[in-house]
Enzyme design. Structure first.
Site, PDB file in Angstrom:
ATOM      1  N   GLU A 192       2.250   1.200   2.445  1.00  0.00           N
ATOM      2  CA  GLU A 192       2.745  -0.139   2.756  1.00  0.00           C
ATOM      3  C   GLU A 192       1.646  -1.148   3.059  1.00  0.00           C
ATOM      4  OE1 GLU A 192       2.925   2.169   6.698  1.00  0.00           O
ATOM      5  OE2 GLU A 192       3.046   2.558   4.552  1.00  0.00           O
TER       6      GLU A 192
ATOM      7  N   LYS B 130      10.606 -13.199   8.073  1.00  0.00           N
ATOM      8  CA  LYS B 130      10.139 -14.590   7.980  1.00  0.00           C
ATOM      9  C   LYS B 130       9.825 -15.013   6.549  1.00  0.00           C
ATOM     10  CE  LYS B 130       8.732 -17.993  10.769  1.00  0.00           C
ATOM     11  NZ  LYS B 130       9.544 -18.489  11.884  1.00  0.00           N
TER      12      LYS B 130
ATOM     13  N   CYS C 134       2.924   9.751   6.732  1.00  0.00           N
ATOM     14  CA  CYS C 134       2.067  10.114   7.864  1.00  0.00           C
ATOM     15  C   CYS C 134       2.817  11.026   8.841  1.00  0.00           C
ATOM     16  CB  CYS C 134       1.522   8.854   8.540  1.00  0.00           C
ATOM     17  SG  CYS C 134       0.066   9.161   9.554  1.00  0.00           S
ATOM     18  N   TYR C 135       3.243  10.529  10.000  1.00  0.00           N
ATOM     19  CA  TYR C 135       4.026  11.367  10.915  1.00  0.00           C
ATOM     20  C   TYR C 135       5.274  11.894  10.208  1.00  0.00           C
ATOM     21  CZ  TYR C 135       6.794  12.890  14.935  1.00  0.00           C
ATOM     22  OH  TYR C 135       7.537  13.646  15.807  1.00  0.00           O
TER      23      TYR C 135
ATOM     24  N   HIS D 175      -0.804   5.582   4.063  1.00  0.00           N
ATOM     25  CA  HIS D 175       0.153   4.481   4.254  1.00  0.00           C
ATOM     26  C   HIS D 175       0.224   3.612   2.997  1.00  0.00           C
ATOM     27  CE1 HIS D 175       1.021   4.961   8.570  1.00  0.00           C
ATOM     28  NE2 HIS D 175      -0.190   5.473   8.613  1.00  0.00           N
TER      29      HIS D 175
ATOM     30  N   GLY E  46       3.994   7.309  13.083  1.00  0.00           N
ATOM     31  CA  GLY E  46       4.213   7.171  14.520  1.00  0.00           C
ATOM     32  C   GLY E  46       3.051   7.757  15.300  1.00  0.00           C
TER      33      GLY E  46
ATOM     34  N   ASP F 242      12.982 -21.600  10.819  1.00  0.00           N
ATOM     35  CA  ASP F 242      14.229 -20.855  11.006  1.00  0.00           C
ATOM     36  C   ASP F 242      15.429 -21.768  11.226  1.00  0.00           C
ATOM     37  OD1 ASP F 242      12.459 -18.746  10.883  1.00  0.00           O
ATOM     38  OD2 ASP F 242      12.376 -18.469  13.045  1.00  0.00           O
TER      39      ASP F 242
END
Length: 516
Positions: free
Chosen positions: A175, A372, A86-87, A173, A59, A231
């Site tokens: 991710e 998605k 991180c944060y 990070h 964040g 979608d």
């Protein structure tokens, strides 16, 4: 937001990181369901049996700031494994008697992580691994309860673990793709530390959702606005599998669609899937309403309201329906939960316009827990053609937001032809699936050109192509020059009305993906 989890779940508490959704998606890619909740979610909601672990996102705040988002201290007493990123790491240290301060130099980019201590979080990972840093604060003293596991040149405490509790923290990070073994680290957290078995897949989703739709609808009729996009197509086929003839789809041709869109949609869904489909041609109605309208917001509102009017009118002709099916996705659900802290990334929605609360239907949103890429995986399992499943996002107002200025039938035809050439060449050269979204824009600018011995004064087409993971942020795609030259030559030679082509090299932010 749904809190009755039926699968083993990793919760991601959102502290405002631009990567929060990416964390959740990476977890799901590992076969474990994940859900994003605000950082201030009550402890009661986090005590569900199916919740196997909690990740604290990064964040933009500093833990020592007056208004920094905090946790309930009792979270650390639940005996649920926690991973702070991180944060999230800095918050854990700050709340458990360590010390965090501003770094002398902000660390952003690649770093080499040196693992010094055996730890389940780093099982089967290299002792020196490339990771991605993005922080202005750092841990300067983790406190007596924590053991240092790994470090980088600029971060002495790049990874720590609690000496007694299953609490872990990392400064980088995992991710993002730049962290080379990030997926393995998250896999270790889910499986080795949280004890997950991996019961989440598109196949299990389809089976459970079909049953849930049948149970909920219970013989009632459902109406669906089918656009031919990913979608709405997946929603329609999924519900058709569940209730068959009790579903009726309506396709509205606004005159603002891609070339031959109406024919393609009708062919796919009536010939291949035999859906109950009503195709409505309202091109002239939409064009007449847009005459003399230049303001983009006004154009969107006119198209949105008109679409709803047409949809309601046609649905009345078909009888009484209790449910309206919509292709709401998980990012839409996350962004509807507005509390201090969650991701502050601006997302510009280009849907046709929210359906009014006064409509007489109950909503059926079977995809609202999916990202998605998961929707595409479900569509593939449902045997929906790649032409639809791999299709780039298309705005609800259609080509109206790709023709700045007044909309005319002539401009729409010119743009349809240019866009068709562009997309055809991207597919032919196997670039289409490497791009999040590509399209042509017809600018309200005419320039001088020369064709043969004739002087021309025609429109400019702008080509746009971006890479993105979710559309919330995007980078322009580095298009090979030979492809740009080919597309430009074809458009100028084959599309009457265009004599100049330019390429858009703007990222989002500060620009948006669409031009209006």
């Amino acid at each position: 937001m749904n809190s009755d989890y039926t699968h083993e779940t990793i919760i991601v508490l959102d502290f405002g990181s631009q990567y929060t959704q990416l964390i959740a998606r990476r977890i799901r890619e590992l076969g474990v369901f994940s859900a994003i909740l605000p950082f201030n979610t009550s402890l009661e909601l986090l005590k569900k049996d199916k919740i196997k672990g909690i990740i604290l996102s990064g964040g933009p705040a500093s833990v020592y700031s007056e208004n920094a988002p905090r946790l309930n201290h009792k979270l650390f007493e639940l005996n649920i494994p926690v991973l702070g990123i991180c944060y999230g790491l800095q918050l854990i240290i700050d709340m458990l008697n360590g010390k965090v301060a501003a770094a002398e130099k902000r660390e952003y980019g690649k770093a080499i992580l040196s693992i010094s201590t055996d730890c389940p979080l780093f099982r089967e990972m290299s002792s020196n691994s490339v990771v991605w840093m993005s922080h202005g604060d750092k841990v300067i003293n983790p406190g007596s309860s924590f053991q240092t596991v790994a470090s980088t040149k600029n971060s002495k405490y790049a990874a720590v673990r609690h000496t007694v509790k299953p609490i872990y923290g990392i400064q980088f990070h995992p991710e993002v793709e730049h962290t080379m073994e990030g997926k393995k680290l998250l896999e270790n957290f889910c499986y080795s530390i949280c004890g997950c078995q991996g019961d989440w897949s598109s196949g299990s989703f389809i089976e459970e959702t079909i049953k849930n739709i049948r149970d909920r609808v219970d013989g009632e009729k459902v109406i669906c606005a089918l656009s031919g996009g990913v979608d709405s197509s997946v929603v329609a086929v999924l519900i058709d599998k569940a209730i068959g003839i009790h579903l009726h789809c309506i396709f509205v041709d606004t005159g603002l669609l891609r070339k031959d869109e109406a024919k393609k949609v009708e062919s796919v869904f009536t010939d291949n899937f035999h859906l109950n489909l009503t195709c409505v041609d309202r091109k002239y109605l939409f064009m007449n309403k847009l005459k003399g309208i230049f303001d983009p917001e006004q154009k969107r509102k006119i198209i949105g309201h008109l679409f709803i009017d047409v949809f309601e009118e046609e649905s009345r002709k078909l009888g009484q329906f209790k449910y309206l099916a919509q292709g709401t996705l998980y990012p839409d659900v996350i962004e509807s939960v507005s509390v201090k802290g969650p991701s502050a990334t601006i997302k510009s929605h280009h849907n046709v316009g929210g359906l009014p609360e006064t409509m007489r239907f109950k909503l059926l949103e079977p995809l609202k827990e999916l990202f998605k890429d998961e929707v595409r995986a479900v569509g593939k399992q449902l045997n929906i053609p790649d032409e639809i499943i791999q299709r780039h996002p298309f705005p609800g107002p259609g080509l109206a937001v790709r023709i700045p200025g007044e909309i005319t039938a002539e401009k729409v035809k010119i743009l349809q032809e240019a866009d068709e050439i562009y997309i055809t060449e991207l597919k032919r050269h196997e670039l289409y699936n490497k791009i999040w979204q590509a399209f042509a824009v017809l600018l309200p600018v005419q320039t001088v050109g020369v064709m043969g011995d004739t002087r021309t004064y025609e429109y400019v087409a702008a080509l746009r192509a971006v890479t993105s993971s979710d559309g919330m942020t995007a980078d322009w795609f580095e298009m090979p020059h030979d492809i740009l030259a080919l597309v430009s030559n074809r458009i100028i030679n084959e599309v009457e009305g265009i004599n100049r082509v330019v390429y858009d090299v703007s990222s989002k932010p500060p620009a948006t993906i669409e031009w209006e």
